[in-house]
Design a protein around this motif. Structure first.
Motif, PDB file in Angstrom:
ATOM      1  N   PRO A  77       0.474  -1.284  -0.176  1.00  0.00           N
ATOM      2  CA  PRO A  77      -0.303   0.105  -0.245  1.00  0.00           C
ATOM      3  C   PRO A  77       0.578   1.191   0.277  1.00  0.00           C
ATOM      4  CG  PRO A  77      -0.722  -1.709   1.451  1.00  0.00           C
ATOM      5  CD  PRO A  77       0.227  -2.382   1.356  1.00  0.00           C
ATOM      6  N   SER A  78       1.631   0.784   0.113  1.00  0.00           N
ATOM      7  CA  SER A  78       3.085   2.804   0.395  1.00  0.00           C
ATOM      8  C   SER A  78       3.428   2.916  -0.995  1.00  0.00           C
ATOM      9  CB  SER A  78       4.466   2.071   1.469  1.00  0.00           C
ATOM     10  OG  SER A  78       3.514   1.982   2.784  1.00  0.00           O
ATOM     11  N   ARG A  79       3.511   1.908  -1.849  1.00  0.00           N
ATOM     12  CA  ARG A  79       3.971   2.157  -3.626  1.00  0.00           C
ATOM     13  C   ARG A  79       3.360   3.071  -3.942  1.00  0.00           C
ATOM     14  NH1 ARG A  79       7.080  -2.073  -4.696  1.00  0.00           N
ATOM     15  NH2 ARG A  79       7.402  -4.155  -3.240  1.00  0.00           N
ATOM     16  N   PRO A  80       3.934   4.710  -4.783  1.00  0.00           N
ATOM     17  CA  PRO A  80       3.831   4.839  -5.747  1.00  0.00           C
ATOM     18  C   PRO A  80       2.322   4.627  -6.427  1.00  0.00           C
ATOM     19  CG  PRO A  80       5.535   5.318  -5.634  1.00  0.00           C
ATOM     20  CD  PRO A  80       5.625   3.943  -5.431  1.00  0.00           C
ATOM     21  N   TRP A  81       1.232   5.472  -6.500  1.00  0.00           N
ATOM     22  CA  TRP A  81      -0.171   4.758  -7.091  1.00  0.00           C
ATOM     23  C   TRP A  81       0.259   4.209  -8.166  1.00  0.00           C
ATOM     24  CZ3 TRP A  81      -2.357   6.373 -11.237  1.00  0.00           C
ATOM     25  CH2 TRP A  81      -2.020   8.376 -12.436  1.00  0.00           C
TER      26      TRP A  81
ATOM     27  N   LEU B  80      -0.863  -0.021  -9.365  1.00  0.00           N
ATOM     28  CA  LEU B  80      -1.861   0.544 -10.996  1.00  0.00           C
ATOM     29  C   LEU B  80      -1.219  -1.194 -11.871  1.00  0.00           C
ATOM     30  CD1 LEU B  80      -4.303   0.994 -11.990  1.00  0.00           C
ATOM     31  CD2 LEU B  80      -3.418   2.781 -13.229  1.00  0.00           C
ATOM     32  N   ALA B  81       0.145   0.032 -12.331  1.00  0.00           N
ATOM     33  CA  ALA B  81       0.905  -1.046 -13.527  1.00  0.00           C
ATOM     34  C   ALA B  81       1.170  -2.718 -12.924  1.00  0.00           C
ATOM     35  CB  ALA B  81       2.174  -0.525 -13.222  1.00  0.00           C
ATOM     36  N   ARG B  82       1.058  -3.027 -11.509  1.00  0.00           N
ATOM     37  CA  ARG B  82       1.255  -4.426 -10.397  1.00  0.00           C
ATOM     38  C   ARG B  82      -0.478  -4.848 -10.539  1.00  0.00           C
ATOM     39  NH1 ARG B  82       6.286  -4.545  -7.633  1.00  0.00           N
ATOM     40  NH2 ARG B  82       5.066  -5.576  -5.605  1.00  0.00           N
TER      41      ARG B  82
END
Length: 393
Positions: free
Chosen positions: A92-96, A100-102
């Protein structure tokens, strides 16, 4: 699920794991080895309100989850559960845009028909590769030149024998049937030859292994529940089989009684009566045991099955090292994956064999080469007991 702190406390920081860790071998960076990653996880989980830094995410993402470290570890650290918990915490801490890409990647790969359609689009787009960003170029390079149609296992159910010797489920996954439908078709023929009643759960879809390894814990749990429900709807069975060892490595650890029935196809075939070989003995085969079998499940039966079938086996050097496929790893970490691929290709070439056998579709895709034919162990066993030859002439 075991508390992460308890898992971490089992680590005595001996460093034996670094000796067999592929990424530590490549980079020489302590934080690219299991011991260093455990340090990072400990600090990250000790401050749950603080988002993990890009540096922490980079080293967690570089982990192949090959689990060679668990085979080496003298203290029995459950690194698989630890890295899954850490990634779920960090996701949840990753850039949005990255999240989204993942999500888009797992959404594409986990839907068989959508993935097959994407392969066709990718094949058509390959001439445009020089005009695209480097990441897209690496993705297009992995698209096979030929996209096979759906196989028999995806289209029809085999008739039940009059007096079946057993009743099994053959679980069709997502990526495997789209890339290599010949594998599950060979499994159907081989299991039928043993007199088994086979239930093909083609509608169960993705088991959630892809999502689990990318920290998408909620989606992974939903996928697992749907798969279990699909299996349960077919009533009692003797075993639940898959030809993709990366899936069985995850499914065996589900907290459900049905998970105890999950077997890799080679693991199950090894319990059945030996079929008489119908091909001349001595065909040379290089054997690559996937990480998900040798480390994730500690299963080594496939090699002996090939020997019993009359093949001459050549072991590939550094057999404990990952080939670099590792689910989505080849897509998300192409540089490190490419280095491991070259290393493994060099060792395969040294055997002189013109056939490479493995039991995971990701490994077969990664290890494809003009110098040899990469085939699934079940295709060779099917051929040896009366099925069609899987080799392209």
């Amino acid at each position: 699920m075991t508390d992460a702190a308890a898992l971490i406390r089992k680590c005595v920081l001996c460093g034996f794991c670094n000796a067999t860790c592929p990424t530590y071998l490549l980079t020489g960076d302590e934080l690219d080895g299991p011991r260093g990653r455990i340090w990072l996880m400990k600090d990250m989980l000790a401050a749950p309100e603080t988002p993990p830094s890009p540096r922490v995410l980079r080293h967690l993402d570089r982990c192949l989850t090959c689990l060679s470290c668990t085979t080496t570890c003298p203290s029995g650290v459950d690194y698989a559960q630890l890295i899954d918990q850490a990634r779920a915490h960090a996701e949840p801490s990753r850039p949005w845009a990255e999240r989204l890409a993942r999500r888009a990647l797992t959404g594409l790969l986990s839907r068989r028909r959508l993935f097959r359609a994407a392969l066709h689009v990718g094949r058509l787009a390959r001439p445009l590769s020089p005009l695209l960003p480097a990441r897209l170029q690496s993705l297009l390079a992995m698209v096979p030149a030929h996209i096979p149609p759906a196989g028999a296992a995806e289209r029809t159910n085999p008739p039940a024998p009059a007096n079946p010797t057993g009743r099994v489920i053959l679980h069709l996954g997502c990526v495997g049937p789209a890339l290599r439908p010949s594998i599950d078709d060979a499994a159907l023929r081989l299991l039928t030859r043993h007199g088994l009643q086979i239930i093909v759960t083609r509608d169960a879809g993705c088991c959630g292994a892809l999502h689990q390894h990318l920290g998408q814990a909620n989606v992974a749990a939903t996928r697992a529940a749907a798969t279990l429900a699909q299996w349960r709807s077919h009533g009692p069975v003797d075993a639940i089989l898959t030809t993709t060892s990366g899936c069985s490595s995850v499914m065996k650890h589900w907290a459900d009684p049905l998970a105890d029935k999950v077997r890799d196809i080679s693991e199950f075939i090894a319990t059945l009566p030996t079929l008489s070989p119908t091909i001349p003995p001595g065909t040379a085969v290089a054997w690559h045991n996937p990480c998900s079998l040798q480390h994730g499940q500690r299963v080594f039966s496939a090699r002996e099955l090939l020997v019993q079938a009359g093949f001459t086996l050549h072991d590939v050097a550094e057999p404990h090292l990952c080939c670099g496929s590792a689910g989505t790893y080849a897509l998300l970490q192409p540089e490190l994956s490419g280095q491991l691929k070259v290393r493994k290709h060099t060792h395969i070439a040294a055997t002189g064999a013109r056939i490479l056998a493995s039991s995971n579709v990701g490994c077969l895709t990664q290890l494809t080469s003009p110098d040899w034919q990469a085939v699934h162990v079940v295709e060779l066993l099917d051929w040896a007991s009366g099925g069609p030859c899987p080799l392209v002439k």
